[in-house]
Design a protein around this motif. Structure first.
Motif, PDB file in Angstrom:
ATOM      1  N   LEU A  25       0.821  -1.210   0.000  1.00 45.67           N
ATOM      2  CA  LEU A  25       0.000   0.000   0.000  1.00 45.67           C
ATOM      3  C   LEU A  25       0.854   1.260   0.000  1.00 45.67           C
ATOM      4  O   LEU A  25       0.450   2.290  -0.536  1.00 45.67           O
ATOM      5  CB  LEU A  25      -0.946  -0.020   1.203  1.00 45.67           C
ATOM      6  N   LEU A  26       2.031   1.175   0.610  1.00 48.15           N
ATOM      7  CA  LEU A  26       2.960   2.310   0.534  1.00 48.15           C
ATOM      8  C   LEU A  26       3.361   2.555  -0.922  1.00 48.15           C
ATOM      9  O   LEU A  26       3.445   3.699  -1.385  1.00 48.15           O
ATOM     10  CB  LEU A  26       4.204   2.046   1.387  1.00 48.15           C
ATOM     11  N   ARG A  66      -4.012  -4.030   8.256  1.00 61.54           N
ATOM     12  CA  ARG A  66      -4.358  -2.626   8.516  1.00 61.54           C
ATOM     13  C   ARG A  66      -3.525  -2.066   9.666  1.00 61.54           C
ATOM     14  O   ARG A  66      -2.997  -0.952   9.582  1.00 61.54           O
ATOM     15  CB  ARG A  66      -5.852  -2.539   8.837  1.00 61.54           C
ATOM     16  N   ASN A  67      -3.395  -2.843  10.738  1.00 67.17           N
ATOM     17  CA  ASN A  67      -2.581  -2.398  11.869  1.00 67.17           C
ATOM     18  C   ASN A  67      -1.118  -2.234  11.468  1.00 67.17           C
ATOM     19  O   ASN A  67      -0.438  -1.300  11.909  1.00 67.17           O
ATOM     20  CB  ASN A  67      -2.694  -3.401  13.025  1.00 67.17           C
ATOM     21  N   ALA A  68      -0.629  -3.157  10.641  1.00 64.64           N
ATOM     22  CA  ALA A  68       0.753  -3.060  10.165  1.00 64.64           C
ATOM     23  C   ALA A  68       0.936  -1.788   9.330  1.00 64.64           C
ATOM     24  O   ALA A  68       1.977  -1.114   9.409  1.00 64.64           O
ATOM     25  CB  ALA A  68       1.117  -4.295   9.347  1.00 64.64           C
ATOM     26  N   TYR A  69      -0.076  -1.449   8.536  1.00 65.53           N
ATOM     27  CA  TYR A  69      -0.004  -0.217   7.739  1.00 65.53           C
ATOM     28  C   TYR A  69       0.060   1.017   8.639  1.00 65.53           C
ATOM     29  O   TYR A  69       0.786   1.972   8.353  1.00 65.53           O
ATOM     30  CB  TYR A  69      -1.193  -0.120   6.784  1.00 65.53           C
ATOM     31  N   TYR A 251      -7.470  -2.484  -0.713  1.00 63.95           N
ATOM     32  CA  TYR A 251      -6.889  -3.762  -0.283  1.00 63.95           C
ATOM     33  C   TYR A 251      -8.008  -4.742   0.040  1.00 63.95           C
ATOM     34  O   TYR A 251      -8.928  -4.418   0.789  1.00 63.95           O
ATOM     35  CB  TYR A 251      -6.011  -3.582   0.958  1.00 63.95           C
ATOM     36  N   GLU A 252      -7.911  -5.933  -0.543  1.00 66.67           N
ATOM     37  CA  GLU A 252      -8.835  -7.020  -0.193  1.00 66.67           C
ATOM     38  C   GLU A 252      -8.140  -8.351  -0.450  1.00 66.67           C
ATOM     39  O   GLU A 252      -7.643  -8.597  -1.543  1.00 66.67           O
ATOM     40  CB  GLU A 252     -10.135  -6.940  -0.991  1.00 66.67           C
ATOM     41  N   MET A 253      -8.115  -9.196   0.568  1.00 67.66           N
ATOM     42  CA  MET A 253      -7.539 -10.526   0.407  1.00 67.66           C
ATOM     43  C   MET A 253      -8.643 -11.525   0.088  1.00 67.66           C
ATOM     44  O   MET A 253      -9.830 -11.239   0.257  1.00 67.66           O
ATOM     45  CB  MET A 253      -6.762 -10.950   1.656  1.00 67.66           C
TER      46      MET A 253
END
Length: 526
Positions: A25-26, A66-69, A251-253
Motif C-alpha cells: 500500500l505504501l 491494517r494495523n501493520a499499515y 486492499y482485499e484478500m
C-alpha cells in the motif's frame, strides 16, 4: 528515536507477512494519501449460510494488515465488511431449519428470503447480524455495508451505468473463461424479475447505458427495465469489480480458491477505468478429514466452539500463522494453539524489536500485550483435569495452590479462564476417548520403581527432582525400554489413558506425590 519511530524503521524491513502486505500500500500511493483521503480495506461475506471461522478469519487477517499499515504510515484507513446480501439464494443450506420454506424462495435476493429462524426480517438480516456479532465480540474497528442497501439507495447507480457502457468489454473478458453452454446464457447483469422477484440468469441487451435501461425475457415476455436503484444486481465477479470501483477499495484478500476470480475481476476493474486493489491469496481452513470448510455443510469449527474450549487470543494466534499453508481446523488443534500462544507471548518481552515484529502475538495484540504469565501449560491443566473425576474449578485451584505459590483467580485471571476451558474441553472432547491400559511386565516393574522413588521424596519435592527420577528409570537398562519415549508413552497410556501427555515431573508435582502414587497403584491393580 521514539518507540513509534523505532517500530516504523523495523517494520519497513520486517518479513512478517502483515508488514509485507502493508508495504504494497505504501508503493500504491508513493506520493501520500489518495484523493479520497484514506486507505480503504474491504472484506466480503456471502450471507447464503451461517458465518464460520473462515469468514471471521478474513476480517482478522485484514485487520492485522491494517494495523501493520498504521505502523508504517500516518494516512487514515477504513475497513468495510461488505455483505453480498442481494445475491439470489442458490441452494438451501444443510444446517438451518424450515428447509421446505426456504426452497419456495430459491432464486430471490437473500434480503427477500424469510428468516428460517424466525428472528429477523430476512435470512440475510439474520446472517448479517451473526457476522456483526462475531466481529463485535473481538472488538474489530469496521463499518458494515449491505449490498442491498447500496443497490436500492442508488449509491451504485453511477457505477452500474459505467458497467453498461463497458458491457462488451466485460463480455470479452468473461466469455472465454466459460463453458460453451454457459456462454449462451451468461450476462454481467442479473435483472430482478418484476413478476417473481427472482434474480434472473438470462441474456440481457443494453438499451440505454446512461439511463440504465436493459431488455430481457421473463417468463416468455420481453421486459424493458432499469437496472438502477435495485432493479438488478451484477454477476458476482462483475459485482466485485464494480464494488472496488464504486467504493475505492485499496486492499482485499481472498482465499486460494478465488485466484481466478480475482484475476477476472481485476481485468474488469481496469476495463471500468480503475486500479484493482492490492491483496494476497490465503490457503483455506480444512476440517478433520482434510475437506474445505463449507457454510452449507456446517463442517469444521464454529467460533462459539473455539471460544468454549480456548481463549480468543489462541484463535487469532492460529489464524495468523502461515496464512498461505492449508491448515486443519478441528477440536484437536486447540490445546496446542493455546500453549504455543503462551510460549510466544512469554518470549516477547525478551526479544529485540525486529524479533517482536515477527512474533505472532505482536499482531494478535497490535503491539500492546497484556500483562501476566501462565505458570502451567494448558496441556498440563488438561492432564490434571483428566485424572480428577468430575473436577470443579475450586478443586483445580486447590492443586494449583500447592504447585504455584500464591496462586489464585485474582492473581492469575487468564489462568482462571483457562481452567474453565480445560474443564469444558475435557468433558466434551477428552473424557470420551480416555482409556487406560494395563502395563506390560517391564512397564509394571518400572512403575513400581517410580512408586518407591516417589515414596522416598518429601511432599514438596520440585518438578525437576521428580523429572530426574523419571528420566533415570526410563534409561535404566533393567526395564528394557528401547527409547526413552517408550517409557513416557507407557506412563501416559497406563496412568492418564492417553497417547500423549505432559512433562511427568511437572504433572506429578502439580497433582501431588500421594495422588500420583495412587494412580500408579490403580494402574498396577494394587
Amino acid at each position: 528515536m521514539t518507540v513509534s519511530e523505532i517500530i516504523r524503521t523495523a517494520a519497513q524491513a520486517s518479513k512478517a507477512w502483515p508488514y509485507e502486505e502493508a508495504r504494497k500500500l505504501l508503493k500504491r500511493y508513493p506520493q501520500g494519501a489518495p484523493d479520497k483521503g484514506y486507505i480503504l480495506f474491504e472484506t466480503g461475506y456471502g450471507p447464503s449460510g451461517l458465518p464460520h471461522i473462515g469468514t471471521f478469519n478474513e476480517v482478522l487477517r485484514t485487520t492485522m494488515v491494517r494495523n501493520a499499515y498504521h505502523a508504517l504510515s500516518d494516512i487514515p484507513t477504513r475497513l468495510i465488511a461488505f455483505s453480498d446480501d442481494m445475491d439470489g439464494l442458490r441452494k438451501v443450506p444443510d444446517n438451518v431449519p424450515n428447509q421446505a420454506m426456504l426452497t419456495e424462495h430459491l432464486g430471490k435476493p437473500l434480503t427477500q428470503v424469510p428468516d428460517p429462524f424466525g428472528k429477523f426480517e430476512s435470512f440475510a438480516h439474520h446472517n448479517n447480524a451473526m457476522l456483526r456479532d462475531f466481529l463485535d465480540r473481538f472488538g474489530f474497528d469496521y463499518e458494515f455495508v449491505s449490498a442491498t442497501d447500496r443497490y436500492r439507495s442508488g449509491a451504485f447507480d453511477d457505477a452500474l451505468k459505467n458497467v453498461l457502457r463497458h458491457y462488451q468489454d466485460i463480455l470479452d473478458i468473461m466469455l472465454p473463461t466459460l463453458r460453451k453452454e454457459r456462454q449462451a446464457t451468461y450476462s454481467p447483469v442479473l435483472p430482478v424479475s418484476p413478476k417473481s422477484g427472482i434474480v434472473l440468469q438470462v441474456p440481457v441487451e443494453v438499451i440505454d447505458a446512461d439511463a440504465g435501461l436493459v431488455r430481457f425475457e421473463d417468463e416468455g415476455e420481453i421486459i424493458e427495465q432499469s437496472i438502477l436503484s435495485g432493479g438488478a444486481k451484477l454477476q458476482w465477479k462483475v459485482d466485485w469489480a464494480m464494488r472496488w470501483v464504486a467504493l475505492g477499495v485499496d486492499y482485499e484478500m481472498a482465499g486460494k480458491d478465488l485466484i481466478d476470480s480475482v484475476t477476472q475481476s481485476s481485468r474488469i476493474c481496469r476495463a471500468l477505468g480503475a486500479r484493482p486493489p492490492e491483496g494476497f491469496n490465503y490457503e483455506m481452513f480444512l476440517d478433520e478429514k482434510g475437506e474445505k470448510i463449507s457454510k452449507s455443510k456446517g463442517n469444521g469449527l464454529s467460533l462459539e466452539q473455539w471460544l468454549t474450549y480456548g481463549p480468543q487470543e489462541s484463535l487469532a494466534f492460529y489464524a495468523y500463522r502461515e496464512p498461505k499453508k492449508a491448515k486443519q481446523l478441528h477440536m484437536g488443534v486447540i490445546p496446542r494453539a493455546v500453549d504455543e500462544y503462551w510460549q510466544f507471548r512469554g518470549n516477547y518481552p525478551k526479544q529485540a524489536v525486529e524479533q517482536q515484529l515477527g512474533n505472532p502475538v505482536h499482531h494478535v495484540h497490535n503491539g500492546t500485550l497484556p500483562e501476566g504469565e501462565l505458570p502451567v501449560t494448558f496441556g498440563l491443566l488438561l492432564n490434571l483435569v483428566g485424572v480428577m473425576s468430575d473436577a470443579r474449578r475450586d478443586q483445580v485451584w486447590g492443586y494449583l495452590q500447592n504447585y504455584v505459590p500464591g496462586a489464585s483467580a485474582e492473581a492469575y485471571p487468564e489462568l482462571d479462564a483457562l481452567i474453565g476451558h480445560a474443564l469444558a474441553y475435557h468433558r466434551d472432547f477428552v473424557a470420551p476417548t480416555l482409556q487406560r491400559r494395563a502395563p506390560e511386565p517391564n512397564e509394571a516393574a518400572a512403575l513400581r520403581r517410580l512408586d518407591a522413588e516417589l515414596a522416598a521424596l518429601p511432599a514438596d519435592a520440585s518438578a525437576e527432582d521428580v523429572q530426574n527420577i523419571v528420566y533415570a528409570i526410563g534409561k535404566d537398562e533393567e526395564f528394557g525400554f528401547a527409547e526413552l519415549r517408550d517409557w513416557f508413552k507407557a506412563l501416559y497410556q497406563t496412568l492418564l489413558g492417553a497417547d500423549q501427555g505432559p512433562r511427568m515431573g511437572s504433572f506429578i508435582a502439580l497433582y501431588g506425590i500421594a495422588n500420583s502414587r495412587r494412580l500408579i497403584a490403580e494402574a498396577l491393580g494394587e
